[in-house]
Design an enzyme around this catalytic site. Structure first.
Site, PDB file in Angstrom:
ATOM      1  N   ASP A 103      36.678  40.447  34.965  1.00  0.00           N
ATOM      2  CA  ASP A 103      37.668  39.556  35.559  1.00  0.00           C
ATOM      3  C   ASP A 103      38.187  40.059  36.898  1.00  0.00           C
ATOM      4  O   ASP A 103      38.514  39.265  37.785  1.00  0.00           O
ATOM      5  CB  ASP A 103      38.858  39.371  34.607  1.00  0.00           C
ATOM      6  N   ASN A 115      40.025  37.018  22.536  1.00  0.00           N
ATOM      7  CA  ASN A 115      39.664  37.420  23.891  1.00  0.00           C
ATOM      8  C   ASN A 115      38.533  36.604  24.491  1.00  0.00           C
ATOM      9  O   ASN A 115      37.872  37.069  25.435  1.00  0.00           O
ATOM     10  CB  ASN A 115      39.305  38.910  23.913  1.00  0.00           C
ATOM     11  N   PRO A 154      34.569  35.718  28.375  1.00  0.00           N
ATOM     12  CA  PRO A 154      35.272  36.792  27.678  1.00  0.00           C
ATOM     13  C   PRO A 154      36.298  37.440  28.584  1.00  0.00           C
ATOM     14  O   PRO A 154      36.134  37.489  29.806  1.00  0.00           O
ATOM     15  CB  PRO A 154      34.147  37.773  27.334  1.00  0.00           C
ATOM     16  N   CYS A 155      37.362  37.921  27.960  1.00  0.00           N
ATOM     17  CA  CYS A 155      38.423  38.586  28.714  1.00  0.00           C
ATOM     18  C   CYS A 155      38.138  40.091  28.748  1.00  0.00           C
ATOM     19  O   CYS A 155      38.592  40.843  27.889  1.00  0.00           O
ATOM     20  CB  CYS A 155      39.783  38.289  28.079  1.00  0.00           C
ATOM     21  N   ILE A 156      37.367  40.509  29.744  1.00  0.00           N
ATOM     22  CA  ILE A 156      37.029  41.916  29.956  1.00  0.00           C
ATOM     23  C   ILE A 156      37.523  42.305  31.335  1.00  0.00           C
ATOM     24  O   ILE A 156      37.188  41.636  32.323  1.00  0.00           O
ATOM     25  CB  ILE A 156      35.506  42.161  29.860  1.00  0.00           C
TER      26      ILE A 156
END
Length: 250
Positions: free
Chosen positions: A127, A113, A121-123
């Site tokens: 996003d 992630n 980071p893929c939050i």
């Protein structure tokens, strides 16, 4: 013969409110109010963070207006990420806390992630502004990132190779992560092939510093994403090159 005179008055063009002195001062005043609001909220967030003293989390402002921050997080206890420090940058805008900040890992972990190219980071709430809430604070952002390290989401990962290795062989994934930090690794009996022929898997694991790791990924980031996904795992190619260093006393 009489002559009638008709006077036509041409209206004076009006200056748009944004171009008038009053409109300009209004915009400046609005920006100042927003900036002061963000400053006040971030100062409050900083006090909250220091008072709670969360384990494995630290952050401090690097600009006088409190909009630019540096942070460091460690993984949760009883996980492979515990004790491994990750540096981040957090950039807020004067519109905080109506919009989320921009968060990037400076030391990019090999994680499903975390984007290898940008360090982002893929939050979801970072996003997508629509999922952001004014109830989120600096502490909640850092706590979420800390939990994310040890609880990766494998659906639609931004680091496809990390996700594939984690799904296929969780122990090998842990081995790679730990060796990047030069941590001692204990092999489990769940993988007898590692006992019989450890060189098959770990002869190539080379201990690299995070500075070298970051530089390497920065170089990789200059290539096209399509080329990246066509090639074998670049992380494995990077660290699987030499035999492990002998431990002292052996």
């Amino acid at each position: 013969m009489s002559v009638a005179w008709v006077w036509r008055v041409t209206p004076k063009p009006q200056t748009p409110a944004s171009e008038s002195p009053r409109g300009a001062w209004g915009q400046i005043l609005c920006c100042l109010i927003m900036h002061c609001r963000a400053y006040f909220l971030l100062e409050k967030d900083f006090l909250e963070l220091k008072e709670n003293n969360y384990p494995g989390i630290a952050a401090f402002p690097v600009s006088e207006d409190l909009l630019e921050w540096e942070a460091e997080i460690e993984g949760l206890q009883n996980t492979i990420w515990h004790g491994l420090p990750f540096q981040l940058t957090i950039n807020f805008t004067p519109e905080y806390n109506f919009v989320p900040p921009t968060v990037k890992f400076r030391t990019i972990p090999f994680h499903p992630n975390v984007d290898l190219y940008t360090g982002r980071p893929c939050i979801d709430f970072l996003d997508n502004p629509d999922k952001w809430s004014t109830s989120y604070t600096l502490s909640s952002i850092l706590l979420t990132l800390q939990v994310m390290l040890s609880n990766p989401v494998l659906e639609n990962p931004v680091n496809l190779e990390a996700a594939q290795i984690l799904i296929k062989n969780e122990h090998m994934y842990s081995l790679i992560v730990l060796r990047l930090f030069d941590q001692p690794v204990q092999l489990k009996d769940d993988y007898p092939e590692l006992r019989k022929d450890p060189d098959k898997f770990i002869r190539s694991i080379k201990v690299v510093s995070f500075d070298d790791y970051y530089k390497t990924w920065s170089g990789i980031a200059t290539s096209k994403p399509t080329d990246y996904y066509r090639t074998p795992c670049k992380m494995i190619c990077l660290i699987l090159t030499r035999k492990p260093r002998p431990r002292e006393g052996m």
